[in-house]
Design an enzyme around this catalytic site. Structure first.
Site, mmCIF file in Angstrom:
data_model
loop_
_atom_site.group_PDB
_atom_site.id
_atom_site.type_symbol
_atom_site.label_atom_id
_atom_site.label_comp_id
_atom_site.label_asym_id
_atom_site.label_seq_id
_atom_site.Cartn_x
_atom_site.Cartn_y
_atom_site.Cartn_z
ATOM 1 N N GLN A 51 0.817 -1.212 0.000
ATOM 2 C CA GLN A 51 0.000 0.000 0.000
ATOM 3 C C GLN A 51 0.846 1.254 0.000
ATOM 4 O O GLN A 51 2.049 1.234 0.268
ATOM 5 C CB GLN A 51 -0.914 0.014 1.218
ATOM 6 N N HIS A 70 0.084 5.870 0.585
ATOM 7 C CA HIS A 70 -0.874 6.881 1.028
ATOM 8 C C HIS A 70 -0.672 8.163 0.227
ATOM 9 O O HIS A 70 0.451 8.479 -0.185
ATOM 10 C CB HIS A 70 -0.704 7.158 2.514
ATOM 11 N N GLU A 91 3.080 8.401 8.052
ATOM 12 C CA GLU A 91 3.169 7.573 9.252
ATOM 13 C C GLU A 91 4.620 7.246 9.575
ATOM 14 O O GLU A 91 5.501 7.299 8.708
ATOM 15 C CB GLU A 91 2.356 6.281 9.103
ATOM 16 N N HIS A 127 4.783 0.345 0.643
ATOM 17 C CA HIS A 127 5.294 -0.427 1.774
ATOM 18 C C HIS A 127 4.352 -1.565 2.121
ATOM 19 O O HIS A 127 3.180 -1.578 1.725
ATOM 20 C CB HIS A 127 5.505 0.470 2.998
ATOM 21 N N ARG A 136 -4.152 0.515 -2.223
ATOM 22 C CA ARG A 136 -3.543 -0.806 -2.138
ATOM 23 C C ARG A 136 -3.066 -1.271 -3.502
ATOM 24 O O ARG A 136 -3.688 -0.977 -4.523
ATOM 25 C CB ARG A 136 -4.528 -1.816 -1.541
#
Length: 414
Positions: A98, A100, A135, A264, A283
């Site tokens: 996935q 982001h 993140e 990642h 994804r």
């Protein structure tokens, strides 16, 4: 400040031991437990536990008193939202491949899907909210991950070591153009292969990985990962694409920051994760969930090279900070080794004028929190606390014999 009761998310890839052990519950748990959420996420907010045992949703508390809970600075910047979510991850099996979106990509994608009338809870919705989702993950145990694209020249060496006839042309193309453009072309080719082509290509690739592992080749770790992914997700394009990625093994206390566009997949281990309070995930495979390849290709960052591993910056005794460019969050770690004196250590001022709220979780030993107005709270292993902006300056220190370890989440602009 208040003790937190947090949600445990029972995803299939989770561990039956890690979170249960951390929380002091019977081990093994009846079902896999993947994530412990600490924050005000609308889908599963934490609960503030009062001295009398009463409980209030943290989300409700923030909505009822945004200035007192968040502080003026955090309130203004994030429009009344707690901008971060902290988790304990416990991965027994690999997660999906996935990435982001950036803030701009998320805002545009959200508006596009809103205009199209896609329900926000629809399984094919890519952008349920208009915010970015950077993140950082910090290992609690040895933590295995795929993150970012490997240097193209090293990938050419890996493909050469496998020596799969069906991949020679692909390797030659990447060798001729070892840039972001060459990597984008190869990744796009692989992830868009028809299923019939994948079914023909993957078996010889997996056979080559078996040979390489048996021969103790230079890329044995990468090959073992491909074999594991191939067994769990037969015929999945993500298995092939994982050949292009950095294979990482983090030791406890080491961390990686995953900015927008970073491809990642977490593989195994336990970690503390801090991320922007968003659900936007694109994804690329290794999952039965919705995969939107064209949208993934729009957000991916194809710059390549070694993935930077952080060990944190010790800014004062006992306090280590993991620096990132993310405005939504900052993660820090407080340690008192076995030979440390028993005493309070400043946790940091949180004035309403510019600083904001904090969440702390004790992962080893026990600690005592106290504020300038006399409030005190003890945290044993597995317990966490919410410190609102209005609490002012707080201190923390061991509540018993060291060692003790705490992770602390704040906004990135506190």
């Amino acid at each position: 400040m208040d003790l937190l009761r947090n949600a445990v998310r029972p995803y299939a890839w989770g561990s039956r031991t890690v979170i249960a052990d951390l929380l002091g519950r019977p081990v093994p748990a009846p079902h896999p437990e993947a994530e412990l959420w600490m924050g005000a996420h609308p889908g599963d907010p934490s609960w503030l536990v009062g001295p009398d045992g009463s409980e209030v949703s943290l989300l409700e508390a923030v909505n009822a008193d945004p200035v007192g809970q968040l502080g003026e600075g955090c309130l203004g910047r994030w429009r009344g939202r707690l901008p971060f979510l902290m988790k304990v991850l416990a991965a027994e099996e690999p997660l999906s491949l996935q990435a982001h979106p950036s803030a701009e990509q998320a805002a545009e994608g959200f508006e596009r899907e809103e205009r199209a009338g896609v329900p926000r809870d629809a399984p094919n919705r890519n952008y349920p909210d208009p915010t970015a989702k950077p993140e950082l993950v910090c290992a609690l145990s040895e933590f295995h991950a795929l993150a970012g694209f490997r240097e193209a020249a090293r990938t050419v060496e890996l493909l050469g070591a496998l020596d799969v006839p069906e991949l020679r042309g692909h390797a030659q193309l990447l060798a001729a153009d070892p840039t972001e453009n060459g990597l984008r072309f190869l990744f796009t080719t692989w992830i868009t292969l028809p299923q019939t082509a994948l079914d023909e290509l993957l078996p010889p690739v997996l056979d080559a990985c078996v040979r390489h592992v048996r021969e103790h080749g230079e890329f044995a770790l990468e090959c073992r990962t491909i074999l594991e992914l191939g067994e769990r997700h037969p015929g999945d394009a993500g298995v092939l694409c994982a050949l292009l990625m950095n294979r990482l093994v983090l030791q406890p206390g080491e961390a990686i920051y995953l900015p927008a566009g970073n491809l990642h997949a977490y593989l195994q281990g336990s970690a503390v994760e801090i991320l922007a309070n968003s659900d936007n995930i694109l994804r690329g495979g290794l999952t039965p969930k919705h995969v939107d390849v064209p949208e993934l290709l729009r957000v991916l960052d194809f710059s390549c090279g070694d993935m930077p591993v952080q060990r944190g910056e010790q800014v004062q005794p006992h306090l280590t900070v993991y620096r990132t460019p993310a405005a939504e969050f900052e993660l820090s770690r407080l340690d008192w080794p076995a030979n440390a004196p028993n005493g309070a250590v400043p946790l940091g001022d949180v004035p309403l004028g510019g600083d904001g709220p904090q969440i702390v979780i004790c992962v080893e030993g026990a600690v005592r929190l106290h504020t300038h107005d006399g409030d005190e709270l003890r945290l044993d292993r597995g317990e966490s606390a919410w410190l609102p902006a209005c609490d002012g300056k707080a201190h923390i220190g061991p509540a018993g014999p060291a060692p003790a370890r705490v992770f602390r989440a704040t906004s990135g602009e506190h």
